[in-house]
Design a protein around this motif. Structure first.
Motif, PDB file in Angstrom:
ATOM      1  N   THR A 278      51.617  57.485 -28.136  1.00 31.19           N
ATOM      2  CA  THR A 278      51.429  56.435 -27.132  1.00 31.19           C
ATOM      3  C   THR A 278      52.517  56.572 -26.103  1.00 31.19           C
ATOM      4  O   THR A 278      53.696  56.533 -26.437  1.00 31.19           O
ATOM      5  CB  THR A 278      51.511  55.046 -27.778  1.00 31.19           C
TER       6      THR A 278
ATOM      7  N   GLY B 260      38.427  62.366 -23.454  1.00 34.50           N
ATOM      8  CA  GLY B 260      39.111  61.173 -22.974  1.00 34.50           C
ATOM      9  C   GLY B 260      40.416  61.492 -22.276  1.00 34.50           C
ATOM     10  O   GLY B 260      40.741  60.899 -21.232  1.00 34.50           O
TER      11      GLY B 260
ATOM     12  N   ASP C  78      38.338  58.270 -19.963  1.00 32.68           N
ATOM     13  CA  ASP C  78      37.196  57.494 -20.452  1.00 32.68           C
ATOM     14  C   ASP C  78      37.169  57.475 -21.980  1.00 32.68           C
ATOM     15  O   ASP C  78      36.844  58.491 -22.615  1.00 32.68           O
ATOM     16  CB  ASP C  78      35.895  58.109 -19.920  1.00 32.68           C
ATOM     17  N   PRO C  79      37.475  56.332 -22.615  1.00 36.37           N
ATOM     18  CA  PRO C  79      37.464  56.250 -24.070  1.00 36.37           C
ATOM     19  C   PRO C  79      36.107  55.829 -24.645  1.00 36.37           C
ATOM     20  O   PRO C  79      35.932  55.826 -25.866  1.00 36.37           O
ATOM     21  CB  PRO C  79      38.508  55.172 -24.348  1.00 36.37           C
ATOM     22  N   GLU C  80      35.162  55.458 -23.803  1.00 30.84           N
ATOM     23  CA  GLU C  80      33.910  54.861 -24.276  1.00 30.84           C
ATOM     24  C   GLU C  80      33.105  55.756 -25.219  1.00 30.84           C
ATOM     25  O   GLU C  80      32.575  55.262 -26.227  1.00 30.84           O
ATOM     26  CB  GLU C  80      33.052  54.430 -23.093  1.00 30.84           C
TER      27      GLU C  80
ATOM     28  N   LYS D 230      34.663  55.355 -28.557  1.00 25.89           N
ATOM     29  CA  LYS D 230      34.498  53.998 -29.077  1.00 25.89           C
ATOM     30  C   LYS D 230      33.122  53.786 -29.696  1.00 25.89           C
ATOM     31  O   LYS D 230      32.975  53.021 -30.657  1.00 25.89           O
ATOM     32  CB  LYS D 230      34.728  52.974 -27.962  1.00 25.89           C
TER      33      LYS D 230
ATOM     34  N   CYS E 202      42.841  55.828 -33.160  1.00 29.47           N
ATOM     35  CA  CYS E 202      42.105  55.406 -31.963  1.00 29.47           C
ATOM     36  C   CYS E 202      42.949  54.468 -31.108  1.00 29.47           C
ATOM     37  O   CYS E 202      42.983  54.580 -29.881  1.00 29.47           O
ATOM     38  CB  CYS E 202      40.812  54.697 -32.347  1.00 29.47           C
ATOM     39  N   ALA E 203      43.632  53.535 -31.768  1.00 29.09           N
ATOM     40  CA  ALA E 203      44.439  52.560 -31.030  1.00 29.09           C
ATOM     41  C   ALA E 203      45.515  53.260 -30.204  1.00 29.09           C
ATOM     42  O   ALA E 203      45.741  52.913 -29.035  1.00 29.09           O
ATOM     43  CB  ALA E 203      45.070  51.566 -32.000  1.00 29.09           C
TER      44      ALA E 203
ATOM     45  N   TYR F 271      43.754  55.002 -27.211  1.00 31.17           N
ATOM     46  CA  TYR F 271      43.368  54.082 -26.144  1.00 31.17           C
ATOM     47  C   TYR F 271      44.591  53.653 -25.327  1.00 31.17           C
ATOM     48  O   TYR F 271      44.523  53.531 -24.100  1.00 31.17           O
ATOM     49  CB  TYR F 271      42.686  52.844 -26.712  1.00 31.17           C
ATOM     50  N   SER F 272      45.697  53.440 -26.015  1.00 31.55           N
ATOM     51  CA  SER F 272      46.923  53.035 -25.325  1.00 31.55           C
ATOM     52  C   SER F 272      47.425  54.145 -24.397  1.00 31.55           C
ATOM     53  O   SER F 272      47.879  53.878 -23.278  1.00 31.55           O
ATOM     54  CB  SER F 272      47.995  52.676 -26.351  1.00 31.55           C
TER      55      SER F 272
ATOM     56  N   LEU G 138      45.626  56.403 -22.897  1.00 34.58           N
ATOM     57  CA  LEU G 138      44.760  56.477 -21.721  1.00 34.58           C
ATOM     58  C   LEU G 138      45.019  55.326 -20.765  1.00 34.58           C
ATOM     59  O   LEU G 138      45.007  55.497 -19.544  1.00 34.58           O
ATOM     60  CB  LEU G 138      43.289  56.467 -22.138  1.00 34.58           C
ATOM     61  N   GLU G 139      45.259  54.155 -21.325  1.00 33.94           N
ATOM     62  CA  GLU G 139      45.510  52.992 -20.471  1.00 33.94           C
ATOM     63  C   GLU G 139      46.734  53.190 -19.602  1.00 33.94           C
ATOM     64  O   GLU G 139      46.731  52.873 -18.405  1.00 33.94           O
ATOM     65  CB  GLU G 139      45.676  51.748 -21.337  1.00 33.94           C
TER      66      GLU G 139
END
Length: 227
Positions: free
Chosen positions: A4, A117, A122-124, A127, A137-138, A141-142, A144-145
């Motif tokens: 992260t 991703g 794009d994480p969709e 997901k 995954c968490a 996602y972090s 990518l954010e």
């Protein structure tokens, strides 16, 4: 491990037979009249003009051949800009089977969506086949954010799957386990005219555990975690 990166810390003929091309050539017998001029006139009147030929005084127009539309070329991310025209990975048919081989193929496909991703932000797609209890995954996602905040983008970050193994034994929770050995390149973070610096990847192999369930004729990653 998918790191992260916190921004505040800077982060795949039909051949036509001759008979099908012209069908049957009908040879009509002509009885001569004995008059050479009459026969010549008759022969001339029975001659058909070739298909597509122009009428007298006109110019034949050639038939246009459609030009294939070129596919936009893929371009990886660099310090100069984000990746372009990144193809969305397609799940192989094997990864849809409820079998040991199917589960292992699904795990490899899952990591291809991780890489997708990182290149697109794009994480969709991931997901859609992952559960809320997935710790890996968490972190993903972090990353990518923070990596795609505003006009920023990421480069590098590629996850390489080195090995995938499953005993394909049903667990008490109703899922199946698979072990995945991976490595990951450094995560690179950029913005317009800015190099935020990399976040360390995993240059030495690590192993992650995936527990997946098979529902509605497809696999679903219930959780993925480091071991």
């Amino acid at each position: 491990m998918f790191r992260t990166h916190i921004r505040s810390a800077v982060p795949v003929s039909v051949r036509l037979g001759a008979a099908a091309v012209a069908a049957v050539l009908v040879l009509g017998g002509c009885s001569g009249s004995g008059d050479p001029e009459a026969e010549a006139a008759e022969n001339g009147s029975s001659s058909a003009s070739p298909t597509g030929s122009a009428a007298p005084g006109e110019t034949a127009t050639p038939t246009a051949t459609p030009t294939p539309t070129p596919t936009a070329a893929y371009k990886p991310a660099t310090a100069e800009g984000p990746a372009e025209n990144v193809p969305l990975p397609v799940m192989p048919e094997l990864a849809k089977e409820k079998s040991k081989e199917g589960l292992e193929a699904f795990a490899e496909y899952w990591y291809s969506l991780i890489n997708y991703g990182y290149e697109t932000g794009d994480p969709e797609p991931l997901k859609e086949i992952s559960g809320p209890d997935c710790s890996v995954c968490a972190h993903f996602y972090s990353s990518l954010e923070s990596g795609y905040d505003n006009q920023d983008w990421m480069a590098g970050s590629v996850v390489t799957v080195r090995d995938v193994r499953s005993d394909f034994i049903l667990t008490p929770s109703g899922s199946y386990q698979v072990l995945i050995q991976i490595m990951q390149a450094d995560l690179e973070y950029y913005g317009p005219g800015i190099d935020y610096g990399p976040s360390d990847g995993t240059p030495s192999p690590i192993v992650q555990l995936m527990e997946a369930s098979y529902e509605n004729n497809s696999w679903y990653a219930v959780l993925v975690e480091n071991i």
